[in-house]
Design an enzyme around this catalytic site. Structure first.
Site, PDB file in Angstrom:
ATOM      1  N   ILE A  13       0.817  -1.204   0.000  1.00 20.35           N
ATOM      2  CA  ILE A  13       0.000   0.000   0.000  1.00 20.35           C
ATOM      3  C   ILE A  13       0.855   1.260   0.000  1.00 20.35           C
ATOM      4  O   ILE A  13       0.524   2.257  -0.651  1.00 20.35           O
ATOM      5  CB  ILE A  13      -0.955  -0.019   1.203  1.00 20.35           C
ATOM      6  N   ARG A  37      17.149  -1.853   0.374  1.00 20.33           N
ATOM      7  CA  ARG A  37      15.734  -1.805  -0.024  1.00 20.33           C
ATOM      8  C   ARG A  37      15.422  -0.576  -0.861  1.00 20.33           C
ATOM      9  O   ARG A  37      14.428  -0.546  -1.592  1.00 20.33           O
ATOM     10  CB  ARG A  37      14.839  -1.819   1.212  1.00 20.33           C
ATOM     11  N   ASP A  55      15.524   2.368   9.747  1.00 22.76           N
ATOM     12  CA  ASP A  55      14.772   1.245  10.309  1.00 22.76           C
ATOM     13  C   ASP A  55      13.897   1.754  11.440  1.00 22.76           C
ATOM     14  O   ASP A  55      14.397   2.205  12.472  1.00 22.76           O
ATOM     15  CB  ASP A  55      15.752   0.181  10.817  1.00 22.76           C
ATOM     16  N   ASN A  81       2.451   5.029   7.049  1.00 25.78           N
ATOM     17  CA  ASN A  81       1.987   3.799   6.427  1.00 25.78           C
ATOM     18  C   ASN A  81       2.705   2.557   6.940  1.00 25.78           C
ATOM     19  O   ASN A  81       2.116   1.477   7.004  1.00 25.78           O
ATOM     20  CB  ASN A  81       2.182   3.906   4.906  1.00 25.78           C
ATOM     21  N   TYR A 139      -1.098  -7.477  17.209  1.00 30.60           N
ATOM     22  CA  TYR A 139      -1.269  -6.549  16.089  1.00 30.60           C
ATOM     23  C   TYR A 139      -2.492  -5.664  16.325  1.00 30.60           C
ATOM     24  O   TYR A 139      -2.449  -4.451  16.099  1.00 30.60           O
ATOM     25  CB  TYR A 139      -1.417  -7.340  14.799  1.00 30.60           C
ATOM     26  N   LYS A 143      -2.631  -1.495  16.482  1.00 29.77           N
ATOM     27  CA  LYS A 143      -3.445  -0.668  15.598  1.00 29.77           C
ATOM     28  C   LYS A 143      -4.467   0.161  16.381  1.00 29.77           C
ATOM     29  O   LYS A 143      -4.824   1.275  15.970  1.00 29.77           O
ATOM     30  CB  LYS A 143      -4.119  -1.540  14.542  1.00 29.77           C
ATOM     31  N   VAL A 170      -6.287  -6.275   2.182  1.00 24.58           N
ATOM     32  CA  VAL A 170      -5.907  -6.320   0.770  1.00 24.58           C
ATOM     33  C   VAL A 170      -4.744  -7.294   0.564  1.00 24.58           C
ATOM     34  O   VAL A 170      -3.949  -7.532   1.469  1.00 24.58           O
ATOM     35  CB  VAL A 170      -5.544  -4.917   0.255  1.00 24.58           C
ATOM     36  N   THR A 172      -1.657  -7.737  -0.107  1.00 29.10           N
ATOM     37  CA  THR A 172      -0.254  -7.376  -0.104  1.00 29.10           C
ATOM     38  C   THR A 172       0.531  -8.508   0.543  1.00 29.10           C
ATOM     39  O   THR A 172      -0.036  -9.519   0.961  1.00 29.10           O
ATOM     40  CB  THR A 172      -0.045  -6.088   0.702  1.00 29.10           C
TER      41      THR A 172
END
Length: 243
Positions: A13, A37, A55, A81, A139, A143, A170, A172
């Site tokens: 995303i 990366r 990081d 994000n 998790y 959130k 989604v 990913t």
């Protein structure tokens, strides 16, 4: 044209968000965890994006990242994000880093990536190890806490438009191949909130799903929960949230 900083831009995303913003001729700063990366962003850099590297699980690198971003600002929007699904970096990446970047990288609009799973989380702070040396949160907890952070920012900084977005489940790398929501819609709401002058987007303190406001977990708008979270993060990081 808006200047927008998108954390976690190398895939999924975050990458789709950065690409869409470039498509609309915005000035975009992308983020990679390592120099290695950063190569994944060569195509976006060729289109004019600028980059920062750090990081988000490592406190010193988060501060360095804030300095790098500050040199490229000021920002119209920061889209928080980046996130991880599990492991020792869960709280450092999903909650601590967005807090530090919020405190150190000012923006007119702040957008935090949440999840529908936040409704199953707990806002209890006494059991949490913010360092990530041991797992003390799920998790869903992480959130919920970043969504509480969003609301705290909205209340404390009325001049900033602060919102949280559930991008949907989604497909990913994080969401996995079984995810049922539309990947093409995953970036739309945060891009819109970051740049649009549509009156519907010019709000603060809301939790969004596909450009519609939804009711979040009750802790999100509880001022005691907000204040406790900000105090805990300020104590852990040594970075106060400016009044």
């Amino acid at each position: 044209m808006a200047r927008v900083f998108v954390t976690g831009s190398t895939q999924g995303i975050g990458r789709a968000t950065a690409a869409a913003l470039l498509d609309d001729d915005h000035d975009v700063v992308v983020h990679a965890r390592t120099d290695h990366r950063l190569a994944d962003l060569d195509d976006l850099l060729a289109r004019g994006a600028r980059s920062v590297v750090g990081d988000l699980a490592l406190p010193d690198q988060v501060r360095s990242l804030a300095e790098q971003a500050g040199d490229l600002g000021p920002f119209d929007a920061v889209i928080h994000n980046a996130g991880v699904l599990d492991g020792p970096a869960l709280l450092p990446v999903n909650v601590v880093a967005p807090y530090v970047l919020t405190a150190l990288v000012p923006a007119a609009r702040s957008i935090y990536l949440s999840s529908g799973m936040h409704r199953g989380g707990s806002a209890e702070l006494s059991r949490l190890d913010w360092t990530g040396s041991r797992r003390t949160a799920s998790y869903s907890d992480s959130k919920l806490l970043v969504t509480v952070l969003m609301a705290a920012v909205a209340r404390r900084w009325p001049e900033v438009r602060s919102n949280a977005v559930d991008p949907g489940w989604v497909p990913t790398r994080m969401g996995g191949p079984s995810a049922r929501d539309d990947l093409e819609l995953g970036h739309v709401t945060q891009s819109w909130l970051a740049t649009s002058e549509d009156p519907a987007a010019l709000v603060s303190g809301a939790y969004w799903f596909h450009q519609r406001i939804r009711d979040p977990h009750p802790a999100v708008h509880d001022e005691a929960s907000q204040d406790a979270l900000i105090a805990a993060l300020a104590k852990h990081t040594g970075v106060p949230l400016p009044e």
